[in-house]
Design a protein around this motif. Structure first.
Motif, PDB file in Angstrom:
ATOM      1  N   ASP A 157       0.832  -1.209   0.000  1.00  0.00           N
ATOM      2  CA  ASP A 157       0.000   0.000   0.000  1.00  0.00           C
ATOM      3  C   ASP A 157       0.862   1.254   0.000  1.00  0.00           C
ATOM      4  OD1 ASP A 157      -2.307  -1.519   0.048  1.00  0.00           O
ATOM      5  OD2 ASP A 157      -2.462  -1.476   2.239  1.00  0.00           O
ATOM      6  N   TRP A 158       1.932   1.226   0.811  1.00  0.00           N
ATOM      7  CA  TRP A 158       2.813   2.392   0.891  1.00  0.00           C
ATOM      8  C   TRP A 158       3.516   2.632  -0.438  1.00  0.00           C
ATOM      9  CZ3 TRP A 158       8.186   2.862   0.479  1.00  0.00           C
ATOM     10  CH2 TRP A 158       8.710   4.106   0.847  1.00  0.00           C
ATOM     11  N   GLN A 159       3.991   1.550  -1.063  1.00  0.00           N
ATOM     12  CA  GLN A 159       4.656   1.686  -2.355  1.00  0.00           C
ATOM     13  C   GLN A 159       3.692   2.234  -3.408  1.00  0.00           C
ATOM     14  OE1 GLN A 159       6.126  -2.259  -3.056  1.00  0.00           O
ATOM     15  NE2 GLN A 159       7.769  -2.082  -1.530  1.00  0.00           N
ATOM     16  N   ARG A 160       2.433   1.766  -3.365  1.00  0.00           N
ATOM     17  CA  ARG A 160       1.446   2.241  -4.317  1.00  0.00           C
ATOM     18  C   ARG A 160       1.157   3.729  -4.114  1.00  0.00           C
ATOM     19  NH1 ARG A 160      -2.173  -1.088  -2.986  1.00  0.00           N
ATOM     20  NH2 ARG A 160      -1.485  -2.744  -4.385  1.00  0.00           N
ATOM     21  N   ALA A 161       1.110   4.157  -2.844  1.00  0.00           N
ATOM     22  CA  ALA A 161       0.810   5.557  -2.553  1.00  0.00           C
ATOM     23  C   ALA A 161       1.968   6.481  -2.908  1.00  0.00           C
ATOM     24  CB  ALA A 161       0.447   5.715  -1.075  1.00  0.00           C
ATOM     25  N   SER A 162       3.190   6.026  -2.660  1.00  0.00           N
ATOM     26  CA  SER A 162       4.352   6.883  -2.902  1.00  0.00           C
ATOM     27  C   SER A 162       4.952   6.685  -4.283  1.00  0.00           C
ATOM     28  CB  SER A 162       5.427   6.615  -1.844  1.00  0.00           C
ATOM     29  OG  SER A 162       5.829   5.255  -1.867  1.00  0.00           O
TER      30      SER A 162
ATOM     31  N   ARG B  37       8.463  10.219 -10.551  1.00  0.00           N
ATOM     32  CA  ARG B  37       8.766  11.578 -11.027  1.00  0.00           C
ATOM     33  C   ARG B  37      10.175  11.996 -10.637  1.00  0.00           C
ATOM     34  NH1 ARG B  37       3.652  12.686  -8.945  1.00  0.00           N
ATOM     35  NH2 ARG B  37       4.564  13.877  -7.215  1.00  0.00           N
ATOM     36  N   MET B  38      10.576  11.686  -9.406  1.00  0.00           N
ATOM     37  CA  MET B  38      11.903  12.089  -8.947  1.00  0.00           C
ATOM     38  C   MET B  38      13.000  11.340  -9.704  1.00  0.00           C
ATOM     39  SD  MET B  38      11.439  14.493  -6.851  1.00  0.00           S
ATOM     40  CE  MET B  38      13.090  14.660  -6.171  1.00  0.00           C
ATOM     41  N   LEU B  39      12.804  10.049  -9.947  1.00  0.00           N
ATOM     42  CA  LEU B  39      13.816   9.288 -10.682  1.00  0.00           C
ATOM     43  C   LEU B  39      13.904   9.742 -12.128  1.00  0.00           C
ATOM     44  CD1 LEU B  39      13.263   5.646  -9.337  1.00  0.00           C
ATOM     45  CD2 LEU B  39      14.869   7.395  -8.520  1.00  0.00           C
ATOM     46  N   ALA B  40      12.787  10.202 -12.669  1.00  0.00           N
ATOM     47  CA  ALA B  40      12.761  10.650 -14.075  1.00  0.00           C
ATOM     48  C   ALA B  40      13.578  11.920 -14.286  1.00  0.00           C
ATOM     49  CB  ALA B  40      11.326  10.870 -14.526  1.00  0.00           C
ATOM     50  N   THR B  41      13.903  12.633 -13.217  1.00  0.00           N
ATOM     51  CA  THR B  41      14.702  13.856 -13.368  1.00  0.00           C
ATOM     52  C   THR B  41      16.139  13.545 -13.755  1.00  0.00           C
ATOM     53  OG1 THR B  41      15.397  13.897 -11.042  1.00  0.00           O
ATOM     54  CG2 THR B  41      13.295  14.983 -11.598  1.00  0.00           C
ATOM     55  N   GLY B  42      16.580  12.315 -13.543  1.00  0.00           N
ATOM     56  CA  GLY B  42      17.960  11.948 -13.850  1.00  0.00           C
ATOM     57  C   GLY B  42      18.949  12.342 -12.777  1.00  0.00           C
ATOM     58  N   ARG B  43      18.471  12.890 -11.671  1.00  0.00           N
ATOM     59  CA  ARG B  43      19.365  13.346 -10.606  1.00  0.00           C
ATOM     60  C   ARG B  43      19.824  12.196  -9.697  1.00  0.00           C
ATOM     61  NH1 ARG B  43      15.499  17.308  -7.800  1.00  0.00           N
ATOM     62  NH2 ARG B  43      17.139  17.280  -6.187  1.00  0.00           N
ATOM     63  N   PHE B  44      19.164  11.047  -9.806  1.00  0.00           N
ATOM     64  CA  PHE B  44      19.465   9.951  -8.886  1.00  0.00           C
ATOM     65  C   PHE B  44      19.699   8.650  -9.659  1.00  0.00           C
ATOM     66  CE2 PHE B  44      16.242  12.846  -7.100  1.00  0.00           C
ATOM     67  CZ  PHE B  44      16.993  13.423  -6.069  1.00  0.00           C
ATOM     68  N   PRO B  45      20.745   8.599 -10.499  1.00  0.00           N
ATOM     69  CA  PRO B  45      20.943   7.417 -11.350  1.00  0.00           C
ATOM     70  C   PRO B  45      21.225   6.130 -10.572  1.00  0.00           C
ATOM     71  CG  PRO B  45      22.839   8.893 -11.455  1.00  0.00           C
ATOM     72  CD  PRO B  45      21.763   9.633 -10.745  1.00  0.00           C
ATOM     73  N   ALA B  46      22.014   6.210  -9.497  1.00  0.00           N
ATOM     74  CA  ALA B  46      22.313   5.005  -8.716  1.00  0.00           C
ATOM     75  C   ALA B  46      21.051   4.478  -8.039  1.00  0.00           C
ATOM     76  CB  ALA B  46      23.398   5.290  -7.675  1.00  0.00           C
ATOM     77  N   LEU B  47      20.257   5.392  -7.510  1.00  0.00           N
ATOM     78  CA  LEU B  47      19.004   4.995  -6.870  1.00  0.00           C
ATOM     79  C   LEU B  47      18.042   4.408  -7.900  1.00  0.00           C
ATOM     80  CD1 LEU B  47      17.152   4.879  -4.431  1.00  0.00           C
ATOM     81  CD2 LEU B  47      16.525   7.269  -4.861  1.00  0.00           C
TER      82      LEU B  47
ATOM     83  N   TYR C  25       5.248   9.694  -6.936  1.00  0.00           N
ATOM     84  CA  TYR C  25       6.264  10.687  -6.554  1.00  0.00           C
ATOM     85  C   TYR C  25       7.660  10.157  -6.857  1.00  0.00           C
ATOM     86  CZ  TYR C  25       9.568  13.068  -3.497  1.00  0.00           C
ATOM     87  OH  TYR C  25      10.671  13.719  -3.003  1.00  0.00           O
ATOM     88  N   VAL C  26       7.933   8.899  -6.477  1.00  0.00           N
ATOM     89  CA  VAL C  26       9.256   8.320  -6.705  1.00  0.00           C
ATOM     90  C   VAL C  26       9.565   8.265  -8.193  1.00  0.00           C
ATOM     91  CG1 VAL C  26      10.668   6.240  -6.456  1.00  0.00           C
ATOM     92  CG2 VAL C  26       9.199   6.984  -4.564  1.00  0.00           C
TER      93      VAL C  26
END
Length: 239
Positions: A177-182, A188-198, A185-186
């Motif tokens: 449920d938590w993964q589905r809710a968040s 969108r943040m990963l799509a910025t390219g600022r967190f390649p290792a993550l 957002y995650v």
């Protein structure tokens, strides 16, 4: 004088002893955590006046010490170090898993791990068994650092696992449920390219359960301890 040194008062008209007091306190903590434990509540559980308890226990901290030692009886190994086929590694592995299982039965124990050494007879027996499993493999300081290193991992991993369980209860959300809710957002943040290792970790990593995570990390720590024991001496920073 510690609580273990102090004798119990003479038997009163209504039977009472530290064993009954500690059992009542453990039951309260199992039901509602450490915040559910007080001398007044323990006295009420035993149907006696609170002042009766002060002949056996002076403070709530002493009561916690007794509770921790009571649970250490569940951590004691069933096999003596000299009789264990897997040697020191199996002894430390067994203690780690027995500690984790004890915390799952008594979640409040996680809040009392990692402070000053527990000095009750059961806790001392657990420590003796652990040190005996490593006795003679290296100098005393190396053995002590090895035990401390494994203990630090076990305490940290268990506390993290308990914090996760408490978060689930507090929010009412399962991991799914938590993964589905968040998730949005995650993404969108990963799509910025600022967190390649993550991003690689999220997309390519394998999700495993808590027990597998604990066991895997423990084996890695034991591998490091084995490498240090093979060298035979302590190499502390600055030396």
């Amino acid at each position: 004088m510690t609580v273990w040194d102090r004798p119990e008062p003479p038997a009163p008209p209504a039977p009472l002893d530290r064993e009954r007091i500690v059992a009542a306190a453990v039951a309260l903590a199992d039901e509602g955590g450490l915040e559910a434990v007080s001398l007044r509540k323990v006295a009420a559980r035993l149907d006696v006046g609170p002042m009766r308890l002060y002949g056996y226990i002076s403070t709530k901290e002493e009561l916690f010490d007794l509770m921790v030692d009571e649970v250490h009886a569940e951590i004691l190994p069933e096999v003596l170090p000299g009789e264990r086929a897997g040697g020191w590694r199996e002894a430390l592995r067994d203690r780690a898993h027995r500690t984790r299982r004890a915390v799952h039965r008594h979640e409040w124990l996680a809040d009392l791990l990692g402070g000053r050494p527990a000095l009750g007879p059961n806790a001392l027996a657990v420590t003796e068994s652990t040190l005996a499993a490593l006795d003679g493999l290296a100098d005393v300081d190396t053995v002590l650092r090895a035990v401390e290193t494994v203990s630090a991992y076990v305490t940290g991993a268990i506390r993290r696992e308990v914090a996760h369980l408490r978060a689930e209860r507090a929010t009412g959300l399962s991991d799914r449920d938590w993964q589905r809710a968040s998730g949005p957002y995650v993404v969108r943040m990963l799509a910025t390219g600022r967190f390649p290792a993550l991003a690689r970790a999220v997309h390519d990593g394998t999700e495993v359960d808590a027990e597998t995570t604990f066991a895997t990390g423990l084996e890695w720590v034991l591998d490091a301890v084995a490498a240090r024991l093979a060298q035979g001496t302590t190499n502390t920073p600055g030396n």
